[in-house]
Design a protein around this motif. Structure first.
Motif, mmCIF file in Angstrom:
data_model
loop_
_atom_site.group_PDB
_atom_site.id
_atom_site.type_symbol
_atom_site.label_atom_id
_atom_site.label_comp_id
_atom_site.label_asym_id
_atom_site.label_seq_id
_atom_site.Cartn_x
_atom_site.Cartn_y
_atom_site.Cartn_z
ATOM 1 N N ASN A 140 0.838 -1.192 0.000
ATOM 2 C CA ASN A 140 0.000 0.000 0.000
ATOM 3 C C ASN A 140 0.876 1.246 0.000
ATOM 4 O OD1 ASN A 140 -1.547 2.277 1.176
ATOM 5 N ND2 ASN A 140 -3.185 0.768 1.406
ATOM 6 N N SER A 141 0.707 2.101 -1.003
ATOM 7 C CA SER A 141 1.563 3.285 -1.134
ATOM 8 C C SER A 141 1.391 4.256 0.028
ATOM 9 C CB SER A 141 1.267 3.995 -2.461
ATOM 10 O OG SER A 141 -0.094 4.408 -2.529
ATOM 11 N N ASP A 142 0.190 4.321 0.601
ATOM 12 C CA ASP A 142 -0.023 5.189 1.758
ATOM 13 C C ASP A 142 0.801 4.706 2.955
ATOM 14 O OD1 ASP A 142 -1.776 6.815 0.381
ATOM 15 O OD2 ASP A 142 -3.560 5.754 1.075
ATOM 16 N N TYR A 143 0.880 3.390 3.116
ATOM 17 C CA TYR A 143 1.673 2.835 4.214
ATOM 18 C C TYR A 143 3.158 3.108 3.992
ATOM 19 C CZ TYR A 143 -2.549 0.086 5.342
ATOM 20 O OH TYR A 143 -3.824 -0.309 5.667
ATOM 21 N N ILE A 144 3.599 3.015 2.748
ATOM 22 C CA ILE A 144 5.005 3.294 2.437
ATOM 23 C C ILE A 144 5.342 4.742 2.769
ATOM 24 C CG2 ILE A 144 6.707 3.447 0.583
ATOM 25 C CD1 ILE A 144 5.215 1.148 -0.808
ATOM 26 N N THR A 145 4.450 5.652 2.389
ATOM 27 C CA THR A 145 4.691 7.081 2.646
ATOM 28 C C THR A 145 4.725 7.383 4.134
ATOM 29 O OG1 THR A 145 3.653 7.717 0.550
ATOM 30 C CG2 THR A 145 3.799 9.407 2.253
ATOM 31 N N SER A 146 3.765 6.859 4.888
ATOM 32 C CA SER A 146 3.723 7.151 6.322
ATOM 33 C C SER A 146 4.889 6.498 7.055
ATOM 34 C CB SER A 146 2.386 6.698 6.916
ATOM 35 O OG SER A 146 2.149 5.330 6.675
ATOM 36 N N SER A 147 5.299 5.300 6.625
ATOM 37 C CA SER A 147 6.457 4.650 7.236
ATOM 38 C C SER A 147 7.727 5.452 6.970
ATOM 39 C CB SER A 147 6.618 3.228 6.688
ATOM 40 O OG SER A 147 5.552 2.410 7.084
ATOM 41 N N GLY A 148 7.825 6.001 5.758
ATOM 42 C CA GLY A 148 8.973 6.845 5.447
ATOM 43 C C GLY A 148 9.005 8.102 6.293
#
Length: 301
Positions: A140-148
């Motif tokens: 999930n791209s949203d999860y990638i962004t928030s994890s970053g």
């Protein structure tokens, strides 16, 4: 062949004769963790950090910090870090929902303000390696962004502790070190006593602990210790730093010469291979080592 920035970086590392690329390998499809499992893995680490700061700031007063010759403003910054970790916990819980894991019971190694500082540095630094190593499993791209976004804060906190407070280097090499899930769990499990049985099982396992002497320094031959059985006649210590690992034979007397070229944070792992650092060849570790260097890039021993 089109060369991207990422592939160029790997080519640079591979060109160094004594290094082998040590980026965490993807797991097979059958063993690939889900997004929720990875988020719960992250939440488990955030729970750990949150508990560490909550307990530490309850134990050590401002006067304790001053008596340890820490700056007057230092404890206030740790209050801010504690708020960050609490926010990370709340955020991840809101994303995961009713599958969110609960806090575990911990036994932290700090016994005074200075050991609180060094433990904090280790936890923040391992947190960065955990997020960067686990990012590849998120779909999930949203999860990638928030994890970053969380990773970036953890990195800034780590840099602040080591530079502003400990007066050492604020960074390591040109690359930070992404760690495999099991390698991260090996480090984290050292302070975890037990976790609620109702928690979602995490796709991780801990390797035997690896210990280096307190006076370990680059260029020095040291005796290491671990409790593991292996059928391999020859073992190696892979000193993981950045995107590479330097492999050094481990003697039958359990001694190893630490490469003189190492600087900053290094994660040594005992392995049965002299070319790769993967779960199937890991015998013990990683341990957490930090070799300070000054603003001229010279070792401080």
């Amino acid at each position: 062949m089109k060369v991207t920035a990422a592939s160029a970086s790997l080519l640079v590392v591979a060109a160094l004769s004594e290094l082998c690329v040590a980026v965490p390998a993807k797991r097979g499809d059958s063993g690939a963790p889900t997004d929720i499992q990875i988020l719960n893995f992250a939440l488990t680490l955030e729970h750990l950090e949150n508990a560490f700061y909550t307990q530490g700031l309850q134990k050590y007063t401002q006067q304790d910090f001053l008596d340890a010759d820490l700056p007057a403003w230092a404890r206030g910054r740790w209050n801010e870090i504690a708020q960050h970790e609490s926010t990370h916990v709340s955020f991840l819980e809101s994303v995961i929902g009713d599958q969110a894991v609960q806090p575990c019971t911990y036994s932290f190694p700090d016994t005074d303000p200075m050991s609180f500082v060094t433990t904090s540095f280790m936890l923040e630094t391992v947190g960065v390696s955990a997020y960067s190593g686990a990012a590849q499993f998120l779909a999930n791209s949203d999860y990638i962004t928030s994890s970053g976004a969380i990773l970036a804060v953890e990195a800034r906190q780590s840099a602040w502790i080591n530079s502003a407070v400990l007066k050492a280097n604020p960074w390591n090499t040109a690359f930070d070190t992404p760690l495999d899930l099991d390698h991260v769990w090996t480090l984290a499990s050292g302070v975890i006593v037990s976790c609620p049985s109702s928690n979602m099982p995490l796709p991780v396992k801990a390797f035997p602990a690896l210990s280096f002497p307190a006076d370990a320094q680059p260029g020095k031959t040291v005796t290491v210790s671990f409790n593991a059985t292996t059928t391999s006649e020859q073992l190696y210590v892979a000193f993981i730093a950045g995107l590479g690992a330097t492999f050094v034979p481990l003697s039958s007397q359990m001694t190893v010469e630490i490469p003189s070229t190492l600087q900053g944070v290094v994660f040594p792992v005992v392995t049965s291979s002299d070319t790769t650092v993967t779960d199937n060849v890991t015998i013990a570790g990683p341990a957490f080592l930090t070799f300070h260097f000054n603003s001229d890039g010279e070792d401080e021993q």
